[in-house]
Write an enzyme that holds these catalytic residues in place. Sequence first.
Site, PDB file in Angstrom:
ATOM      1  N   LYS A 255     -81.071  81.380 -36.442  1.00  0.00           N
ATOM      2  CA  LYS A 255     -80.868  82.835 -36.407  1.00  0.00           C
ATOM      3  C   LYS A 255     -79.518  83.187 -35.790  1.00  0.00           C
ATOM      4  CE  LYS A 255     -85.216  83.566 -37.604  1.00  0.00           C
ATOM      5  NZ  LYS A 255     -85.445  83.577 -39.044  1.00  0.00           N
TER       6      LYS A 255
ATOM      7  N   LYS B 264     -77.817  68.572 -27.887  1.00  0.00           N
ATOM      8  CA  LYS B 264     -77.538  69.140 -26.560  1.00  0.00           C
ATOM      9  C   LYS B 264     -77.038  68.088 -25.557  1.00  0.00           C
ATOM     10  CE  LYS B 264     -80.443  73.222 -26.979  1.00  0.00           C
ATOM     11  NZ  LYS B 264     -81.439  74.096 -26.381  1.00  0.00           N
TER      12      LYS B 264
ATOM     13  N   ALA C  83     -92.768  69.819 -18.268  1.00  0.00           N
ATOM     14  CA  ALA C  83     -91.657  69.303 -17.462  1.00  0.00           C
ATOM     15  C   ALA C  83     -90.630  68.606 -18.347  1.00  0.00           C
ATOM     16  CB  ALA C  83     -92.186  68.352 -16.391  1.00  0.00           C
TER      17      ALA C  83
HETATM   18  P1  ATR Z   1     -88.859  70.215 -24.752  1.00  0.00           P
HETATM   19  O1  ATR Z   1     -87.398  69.903 -24.841  1.00  0.00           O
HETATM   20  O2  ATR Z   1     -89.344  71.204 -25.785  1.00  0.00           O
HETATM   21  O3  ATR Z   1     -89.255  70.581 -23.372  1.00  0.00           O
HETATM   22  P2  ATR Z   1     -89.853  67.546 -24.372  1.00  0.00           P
HETATM   23  O4  ATR Z   1     -88.700  67.245 -23.460  1.00  0.00           O
HETATM   24  O5  ATR Z   1     -90.265  66.534 -25.403  1.00  0.00           O
HETATM   25  O6  ATR Z   1     -89.609  68.869 -25.199  1.00  0.00           O
HETATM   26  O7  ATR Z   1     -91.124  67.890 -23.456  1.00  0.00           O
HETATM   27  C1  ATR Z   1     -92.336  68.268 -23.988  1.00  0.00           C
HETATM   28  C2  ATR Z   1     -93.180  68.849 -22.861  1.00  0.00           C
HETATM   29  O8  ATR Z   1     -94.374  69.411 -23.430  1.00  0.00           O
HETATM   30  C3  ATR Z   1     -93.643  67.814 -21.855  1.00  0.00           C
HETATM   31  O9  ATR Z   1     -93.756  68.427 -20.593  1.00  0.00           O
HETATM   32  C4  ATR Z   1     -95.032  67.425 -22.395  1.00  0.00           C
HETATM   33  O10 ATR Z   1     -95.917  66.958 -21.398  1.00  0.00           O
HETATM   34  P3  ATR Z   1     -95.973  65.363 -20.991  1.00  0.00           P
HETATM   35  O11 ATR Z   1     -94.638  65.060 -20.355  1.00  0.00           O
HETATM   36  O12 ATR Z   1     -97.084  65.256 -20.002  1.00  0.00           O
HETATM   37  O13 ATR Z   1     -96.192  64.633 -22.278  1.00  0.00           O
HETATM   38  C5  ATR Z   1     -95.502  68.773 -22.843  1.00  0.00           C
HETATM   39  N1  ATR Z   1     -96.585  68.769 -23.837  1.00  0.00           N
HETATM   40  C6  ATR Z   1     -96.501  68.519 -25.168  1.00  0.00           C
HETATM   41  N2  ATR Z   1     -97.692  68.676 -25.772  1.00  0.00           N
HETATM   42  C7  ATR Z   1     -98.571  69.029 -24.800  1.00  0.00           C
HETATM   43  C8  ATR Z   1     -99.963  69.354 -24.773  1.00  0.00           C
HETATM   44  N3  ATR Z   1    -100.711  69.341 -25.883  1.00  0.00           N
HETATM   45  N4  ATR Z   1    -100.521  69.692 -23.577  1.00  0.00           N
HETATM   46  C9  ATR Z   1     -99.766  69.721 -22.448  1.00  0.00           C
HETATM   47  N5  ATR Z   1     -98.451  69.431 -22.416  1.00  0.00           N
HETATM   48  C10 ATR Z   1     -97.857  69.098 -23.561  1.00  0.00           C
END
Ligand code: ATR
Length: 273
Positions: free
Chosen positions: A16, A66, A128
Amino acid sequence: MPDQYAVIGNPIGHTKSPLIHGMFAESCGQDIHYAAIEGQLGKFAQQVDSFRSSGGRGLNITAPFKLDAFAYATHRSEAATLAGAVNCLKFEGSDILAENFDGVGLSRDITHNLGVSMQGRRVLVLGAGGAARGALLPILRQQPSRLLIVNRDVAKAEALVQAVGHLGQVEAAGYDVLSGLHFDVVINATSASLTGGLPPVPASVFAQADLAYELAYGKGLTPFLQLASQAGVRRLADGVGMLAEQAAEAFLWWRGIRPDTRAVIDKLTVPLT
Ligand code: ATR
Protein backbone atom coordinates in the site's frame (compact mmCIF):
# COMPACT_ATOMS: atom_id res chain seq x y z
CA MET A 1 12.63 15.53 -12.19
CA PRO A 2 10.76 14.81 -8.92
CA ASP A 3 12.71 13.27 -6.01
CA GLN A 4 12.66 9.47 -6.17
CA TYR A 5 11.45 7.20 -3.36
CA ALA A 6 10.35 3.55 -3.31
CA VAL A 7 9.42 0.54 -1.24
CA ILE A 8 11.43 -2.66 -1.69
CA GLY A 9 10.20 -6.13 -0.72
CA ASN A 10 9.38 -9.57 -2.05
CA PRO A 11 6.58 -10.16 -2.73
CA ILE A 12 5.69 -6.52 -3.33
CA GLY A 13 2.47 -6.75 -5.35
CA HIS A 14 0.13 -5.99 -2.44
CA THR A 15 2.05 -3.05 -0.98
CA LYS A 16 0.00 0.00 0.00
CA SER A 17 3.05 2.27 0.29
CA PRO A 18 2.85 3.90 -3.18
CA LEU A 19 -0.82 4.75 -2.58
CA ILE A 20 -0.10 6.10 0.91
CA HIS A 21 2.90 8.23 -0.09
CA GLY A 22 1.08 9.41 -3.22
CA MET A 23 -1.79 10.67 -1.04
CA PHE A 24 0.65 12.27 1.42
CA ALA A 25 2.59 14.01 -1.39
CA GLU A 26 -0.59 15.40 -2.90
CA SER A 27 -1.99 16.65 0.40
CA CYS A 28 1.36 18.26 1.33
CA GLY A 29 2.08 19.70 -2.13
CA GLN A 30 5.34 17.71 -2.43
CA ASP A 31 6.62 16.77 -5.88
CA ILE A 32 7.93 13.21 -5.40
CA HIS A 33 7.85 9.98 -7.36
CA TYR A 34 7.27 6.79 -5.33
CA ALA A 35 7.71 3.31 -6.87
CA ALA A 36 7.50 -0.34 -5.76
CA ILE A 37 10.63 -2.43 -6.33
CA GLU A 38 10.53 -6.21 -6.31
CA GLY A 39 13.70 -7.10 -4.45
CA GLN A 40 15.70 -10.19 -5.37
CA LEU A 41 17.02 -12.38 -2.59
CA GLY A 42 20.76 -11.94 -2.13
CA LYS A 43 20.82 -8.82 -4.33
CA PHE A 44 19.57 -6.17 -1.89
CA ALA A 45 22.79 -4.12 -1.81
CA GLN A 46 23.17 -4.22 -5.59
CA GLN A 47 19.59 -3.12 -6.18
CA VAL A 48 19.77 -0.31 -3.63
CA ASP A 49 23.15 0.86 -5.01
CA SER A 50 21.56 1.19 -8.41
CA PHE A 51 18.49 3.00 -7.00
CA ARG A 52 20.79 5.48 -5.25
CA SER A 53 22.96 6.06 -8.31
CA SER A 54 19.86 6.87 -10.34
CA GLY A 55 18.94 9.61 -7.85
CA GLY A 56 16.94 7.67 -5.21
CA ARG A 57 16.54 9.68 -1.98
CA GLY A 58 14.90 7.15 0.33
CA LEU A 59 13.41 3.68 0.65
CA ASN A 60 10.83 1.88 2.72
CA ILE A 61 11.86 -1.68 3.47
CA THR A 62 9.51 -4.58 3.88
CA ALA A 63 9.90 -8.36 4.27
CA PRO A 64 12.28 -10.06 3.82
CA PHE A 65 14.86 -7.25 3.59
CA LYS A 66 14.70 -5.51 7.00
CA LEU A 67 17.91 -7.21 8.16
CA ASP A 68 19.68 -6.56 4.83
CA ALA A 69 18.78 -2.89 5.22
CA PHE A 70 20.18 -2.94 8.76
CA ALA A 71 23.50 -4.29 7.43
CA TYR A 72 23.53 -1.86 4.47
CA ALA A 73 23.19 1.27 6.62
CA THR A 74 26.10 3.44 7.72
CA HIS A 75 24.14 5.11 10.57
CA ARG A 76 21.36 3.48 12.62
CA SER A 77 18.90 5.18 14.96
CA GLU A 78 18.27 3.89 18.49
CA ALA A 79 14.90 2.48 17.36
CA ALA A 80 16.51 0.61 14.45
CA THR A 81 19.30 -0.68 16.68
CA LEU A 82 16.89 -1.93 19.36
CA ALA A 83 14.55 -3.48 16.81
CA GLY A 84 17.53 -5.08 15.06
CA ALA A 85 15.68 -4.28 11.84
CA VAL A 86 15.24 -1.32 9.52
CA ASN A 87 12.05 -0.25 7.74
CA CYS A 88 13.22 3.07 6.31
CA LEU A 89 16.40 4.42 4.71
CA LYS A 90 17.43 7.95 3.78
CA PHE A 91 20.35 8.68 1.44
CA GLU A 92 22.45 11.79 2.07
CA GLY A 93 25.63 11.85 -0.01
CA SER A 94 27.57 8.75 1.00
CA ASP A 95 25.61 8.42 4.26
CA ILE A 96 22.94 5.74 4.50
CA LEU A 97 20.71 6.60 7.46
CA ALA A 98 18.49 3.87 8.91
CA GLU A 99 15.31 4.07 10.96
CA ASN A 100 12.54 1.85 12.21
CA PHE A 101 9.21 3.65 12.49
CA ASP A 102 6.95 0.64 13.15
CA GLY A 103 6.98 1.06 16.92
CA VAL A 104 6.47 4.79 16.93
CA GLY A 105 3.68 4.31 14.39
CA LEU A 106 1.94 1.88 16.74
CA SER A 107 2.38 4.11 19.76
CA ARG A 108 1.12 7.18 17.94
CA ASP A 109 -1.89 5.30 16.59
CA ILE A 110 -2.85 4.15 20.09
CA THR A 111 -2.32 7.45 21.90
CA HIS A 112 -3.19 9.96 19.19
CA ASN A 113 -5.67 8.36 16.78
CA LEU A 114 -7.42 6.00 19.20
CA GLY A 115 -7.10 8.37 22.16
CA VAL A 116 -5.99 5.65 24.61
CA SER A 117 -3.26 6.67 27.04
CA MET A 118 -0.59 4.16 28.03
CA GLN A 119 0.97 6.42 30.67
CA GLY A 120 0.56 4.86 34.11
CA ARG A 121 -1.48 2.01 32.59
CA ARG A 122 -1.00 -1.75 32.36
CA VAL A 123 0.14 -2.90 28.91
CA LEU A 124 0.32 -6.52 27.76
CA VAL A 125 2.23 -7.48 24.60
CA LEU A 126 1.63 -10.96 23.17
CA GLY A 127 4.57 -12.33 21.18
CA ALA A 128 8.33 -11.79 21.22
CA GLY A 129 9.25 -11.86 17.52
CA GLY A 130 10.38 -9.01 15.30
CA ALA A 131 7.06 -7.16 15.48
CA ALA A 132 7.04 -7.14 19.30
CA ARG A 133 10.69 -6.14 19.49
CA GLY A 134 10.10 -3.07 17.32
CA ALA A 135 7.13 -1.98 19.43
CA LEU A 136 8.77 -1.96 22.86
CA LEU A 137 10.84 1.24 22.92
CA PRO A 138 7.98 3.60 21.97
CA ILE A 139 5.67 1.86 24.46
CA LEU A 140 8.23 2.24 27.24
CA ARG A 141 8.54 5.94 26.35
CA GLN A 142 4.84 6.26 27.25
CA GLN A 143 5.79 5.16 30.80
CA PRO A 144 3.21 2.44 31.46
CA SER A 145 2.87 1.33 35.10
CA ARG A 146 3.42 -2.24 33.91
CA LEU A 147 4.66 -3.71 30.62
CA LEU A 148 4.48 -7.48 30.37
CA ILE A 149 5.66 -9.48 27.33
CA VAL A 150 4.33 -13.01 27.11
CA ASN A 151 5.46 -15.62 24.63
CA ARG A 152 5.11 -19.39 24.21
CA ASP A 153 8.90 -19.55 24.05
CA VAL A 154 9.62 -17.67 27.29
CA ALA A 155 13.36 -17.44 26.58
CA LYS A 156 12.60 -15.18 23.59
CA ALA A 157 10.54 -12.84 25.78
CA GLU A 158 13.36 -12.81 28.34
CA ALA A 159 15.86 -11.90 25.61
CA LEU A 160 13.69 -8.90 24.68
CA VAL A 161 13.61 -7.79 28.30
CA GLN A 162 17.41 -8.05 28.37
CA ALA A 163 17.58 -5.82 25.28
CA VAL A 164 15.28 -3.04 26.52
CA GLY A 165 15.22 -3.49 30.31
CA HIS A 166 17.65 -0.58 30.86
CA LEU A 167 15.08 1.76 29.28
CA GLY A 168 12.22 1.08 31.66
CA GLN A 169 10.27 -1.41 33.73
CA VAL A 170 9.44 -4.47 31.61
CA GLU A 171 8.80 -8.13 32.47
CA ALA A 172 8.74 -11.41 30.54
CA ALA A 173 6.60 -14.49 31.15
CA GLY A 174 4.73 -17.41 29.59
CA TYR A 175 0.98 -17.43 28.92
CA ASP A 176 0.42 -19.49 32.10
CA VAL A 177 0.87 -16.40 34.33
CA LEU A 178 -2.06 -14.56 32.73
CA SER A 179 -5.00 -16.08 34.57
CA GLY A 180 -6.13 -13.57 37.19
CA LEU A 181 -4.16 -10.67 35.67
CA HIS A 182 -5.83 -7.61 34.13
CA PHE A 183 -4.52 -5.04 31.63
CA ASP A 184 -5.69 -1.73 30.17
CA VAL A 185 -4.16 -2.23 26.72
CA VAL A 186 -3.60 -5.65 25.13
CA ILE A 187 -1.51 -5.81 21.93
CA ASN A 188 -1.32 -8.91 19.77
CA ALA A 189 2.17 -8.84 18.23
CA THR A 190 2.20 -12.57 17.43
CA SER A 191 1.93 -13.80 13.86
CA ALA A 192 -0.97 -16.11 14.86
CA SER A 193 -3.61 -14.03 13.06
CA LEU A 194 -1.86 -14.43 9.73
CA THR A 195 -2.93 -18.08 9.78
CA GLY A 196 -6.24 -17.60 11.59
CA GLY A 197 -4.76 -18.74 14.91
CA LEU A 198 -5.26 -17.43 18.43
CA PRO A 199 -2.51 -17.05 21.05
CA PRO A 200 -3.41 -18.98 24.24
CA VAL A 201 -4.58 -15.88 26.09
CA PRO A 202 -7.40 -16.21 28.67
CA ALA A 203 -10.45 -13.96 28.08
CA SER A 204 -10.08 -12.73 31.68
CA VAL A 205 -7.10 -10.47 30.73
CA PHE A 206 -9.60 -8.24 28.88
CA ALA A 207 -11.94 -7.72 31.86
CA GLN A 208 -10.71 -4.15 32.51
CA ALA A 209 -9.21 -3.39 29.09
CA ASP A 210 -9.87 -0.19 27.13
CA LEU A 211 -8.23 -1.40 23.94
CA ALA A 212 -7.37 -4.63 22.12
CA TYR A 213 -4.92 -3.96 19.30
CA GLU A 214 -4.13 -6.43 16.53
CA LEU A 215 -0.85 -5.57 14.79
CA ALA A 216 -1.82 -7.46 11.64
CA TYR A 217 -3.68 -5.29 9.15
CA GLY A 218 -6.67 -6.05 6.94
CA LYS A 219 -7.69 -9.40 8.46
CA GLY A 220 -11.05 -8.19 9.77
CA LEU A 221 -12.22 -9.54 13.13
CA THR A 222 -9.36 -11.93 13.93
CA PRO A 223 -9.80 -14.62 16.62
CA PHE A 224 -7.89 -12.31 19.02
CA LEU A 225 -10.20 -9.35 18.35
CA GLN A 226 -13.23 -11.63 18.53
CA LEU A 227 -12.18 -12.88 21.96
CA ALA A 228 -11.64 -9.30 23.14
CA SER A 229 -14.99 -8.22 21.76
CA GLN A 230 -16.80 -11.09 23.48
CA ALA A 231 -15.03 -10.14 26.71
CA GLY A 232 -16.55 -6.65 26.42
CA VAL A 233 -13.59 -4.55 25.20
CA ARG A 234 -15.07 -1.41 23.65
CA ARG A 235 -12.18 -0.37 21.44
CA LEU A 236 -10.83 -2.84 18.90
CA ALA A 237 -8.19 -1.87 16.35
CA ASP A 238 -6.01 -3.48 13.73
CA GLY A 239 -2.71 -2.24 12.29
CA VAL A 240 -4.12 0.11 9.63
CA GLY A 241 -3.38 3.16 11.77
CA MET A 242 0.11 1.88 12.55
CA LEU A 243 0.72 1.39 8.82
CA ALA A 244 -0.36 4.95 8.07
CA GLU A 245 1.55 6.45 11.02
CA GLN A 246 4.86 4.72 10.27
CA ALA A 247 4.52 6.00 6.69
CA ALA A 248 3.85 9.52 7.98
CA GLU A 249 7.00 9.33 10.13
CA ALA A 250 9.00 8.30 7.05
CA PHE A 251 7.50 11.13 5.00
CA LEU A 252 8.36 13.62 7.75
CA TRP A 253 11.92 12.31 7.97
CA TRP A 254 12.43 12.53 4.22
CA ARG A 255 10.51 15.72 3.42
CA GLY A 256 10.42 17.73 6.68
CA ILE A 257 6.63 17.90 6.70
CA ARG A 258 4.21 15.63 8.59
CA PRO A 259 1.15 14.61 6.58
CA ASP A 260 -2.24 14.11 8.19
CA THR A 261 -3.07 10.37 8.21
CA ARG A 262 -6.88 10.47 8.51
CA ALA A 263 -7.67 10.22 4.76
CA VAL A 264 -5.23 7.31 4.34
CA ILE A 265 -6.67 5.46 7.34
CA ASP A 266 -10.22 5.98 6.06
CA LYS A 267 -9.28 4.72 2.61
CA LEU A 268 -7.44 1.60 3.80
CA THR A 269 -9.64 0.56 6.72
CA VAL A 270 -11.04 -2.96 6.40
CA PRO A 271 -14.11 -3.34 8.65
CA LEU A 272 -13.56 -5.40 11.81
CA THR A 273 -16.39 -7.80 11.11
P1 ATR B 1 7.11 -11.27 13.47
O1 ATR B 1 8.26 -10.62 12.76
O2 ATR B 1 5.78 -11.11 12.77
O3 ATR B 1 7.07 -10.89 14.90
P2 ATR B 1 8.38 -13.76 14.13
O4 ATR B 1 9.65 -13.03 14.46
O5 ATR B 1 8.44 -15.04 13.34
O6 ATR B 1 7.37 -12.85 13.33
O7 ATR B 1 7.61 -14.06 15.51
C1 ATR B 1 6.38 -14.67 15.56
C2 ATR B 1 5.81 -14.47 16.96
O8 ATR B 1 4.46 -14.94 16.97
C3 ATR B 1 6.54 -15.26 18.02
O9 ATR B 1 6.48 -14.55 19.24
C4 ATR B 1 5.70 -16.55 18.11
O10 ATR B 1 5.77 -17.19 19.37
P3 ATR B 1 6.94 -18.30 19.70
O11 ATR B 1 8.24 -17.53 19.70
O12 ATR B 1 6.61 -18.81 21.06
O13 ATR B 1 6.85 -19.31 18.60
C5 ATR B 1 4.34 -15.96 17.95
N1 ATR B 1 3.29 -16.89 17.51
C6 ATR B 1 3.06 -17.37 16.26
N2 ATR B 1 1.97 -18.15 16.22
C7 ATR B 1 1.48 -18.18 17.49
C8 ATR B 1 0.35 -18.80 18.12
N3 ATR B 1 -0.51 -19.56 17.43
N4 ATR B 1 0.16 -18.58 19.45
C9 ATR B 1 1.01 -17.80 20.15
N5 ATR B 1 2.09 -17.19 19.61
C10 ATR B 1 2.32 -17.37 18.31
